[in-house]
Design an enzyme around this catalytic site. Sequence first.
Site, mmCIF file in Angstrom:
data_model
loop_
_atom_site.group_PDB
_atom_site.id
_atom_site.type_symbol
_atom_site.label_atom_id
_atom_site.label_comp_id
_atom_site.label_asym_id
_atom_site.label_seq_id
_atom_site.Cartn_x
_atom_site.Cartn_y
_atom_site.Cartn_z
ATOM 1 N N ARG A 102 186.379 40.420 -9.298
ATOM 2 C CA ARG A 102 185.132 40.904 -8.718
ATOM 3 C C ARG A 102 184.053 39.842 -8.840
ATOM 4 N NH1 ARG A 102 182.603 45.533 -12.811
ATOM 5 N NH2 ARG A 102 182.768 44.342 -14.736
ATOM 6 N N ASP B 274 183.311 52.595 -24.399
ATOM 7 C CA ASP B 274 182.090 52.496 -23.609
ATOM 8 C C ASP B 274 180.918 52.386 -24.579
ATOM 9 O OD1 ASP B 274 183.125 52.578 -21.020
ATOM 10 O OD2 ASP B 274 183.207 54.770 -20.991
#
Length: 370
Positions: free
Chosen positions: A277, A353
């Site tokens: 990406r 996370d």
Amino acid sequence: MYDYLIVGAGLYGSVFAREATDRGYKCLVIDKRGHIGGNVYTERIEGINVHKYGAHIFHTNNKRVWEYLSRFTTFNRFTNSPVANYKGELYSLPFNMYTFNKMWGVVTPEEAQRKIEEQRREIKGEPRNLEEQAISLVGRDIYEKLIKGYTEKQWGRACKDLPSFIIKRLPVRLTFDNNYFNALYQGIPVGGYTEMVERILDKIEVGLGEDYLSDKKKWDDLAERVVYTGPIDAYFQYALGYLEYRSVRFDTEVLDISNFQGNAAVNYTDSQTPWTRIIEHKWFEFGKDGDGNDIPKTIISKEYSSEWKPGDEPYYPVNDERNSELYRQYKALAETEDKVFFGGRLGEYKYYDMDAVVDAVLKKCDEVFS
């Protein structure tokens, strides 16, 4: 003499230090790197807060965590809406009605559901690997264009050789909703993550460029207890072998244009493009500097996923059977260390996370200081 030596100035170590200090304990935080913040570290270049270790977008449904961090920062209203680029064709992520319309020309949720059901039928019985799991969830077309190439670059293995659980919770929405996260609270700290961590560590002693493991006894002698957030296998000198990770390399460029791709994150999902990406950092803060002015330049980072080897930066734990068993053995060793406890992504060999890291350390503090 310190009450706590905290090894690692990332989120886990910084929040623990804050909580201990606020309760009257004397803390020293050290980090091998030359900066605080761990992997959430942002560096300001050309007025842009660059996410040096990859995109970090804060999101949570945990009100306690959101309110805790909001003591140290103001979050902007950034919403993660990534785009997939497959050989020049652009698709919305996560998979939603915009995606299905572009892929098949369908207009209604009923048409989209029918198309997915039709393509899912090729998988009979329980999916045996990631490829079969993906097709059973979204069908062959989306798998081939938007999952296969990206996933194989990310993991360095064929989808047929990856376990199905990796993609068990693939989000599929029959609505026109481009918000990637199902989170009540979401945003980026105004001014960057580094400023937030600086405030968390306010008036706490911090030593940077200090390698705990190179002179462990010296550091241990300075404190009553140690909070260790580095790699758990490194702590034990890899006595049982190396835990494996996937690593990421970033190729970052400053461009003399104001807008490269018009979005913070674009995933390249074909197998031919070598990067996974491209991040355009300015869009995390809407292309504005700290004074609200448009920034004339832009900065992009191409991300390349790679096999980890000793000496590389560890990013994603490889939670397969072998590594999970090896971690269990290291964890058993860790439990024999009376003076030390292990926390965070590397200390617990766990993909965390950011909100889960903060939640874990706050719960640990509830336990330790109760």
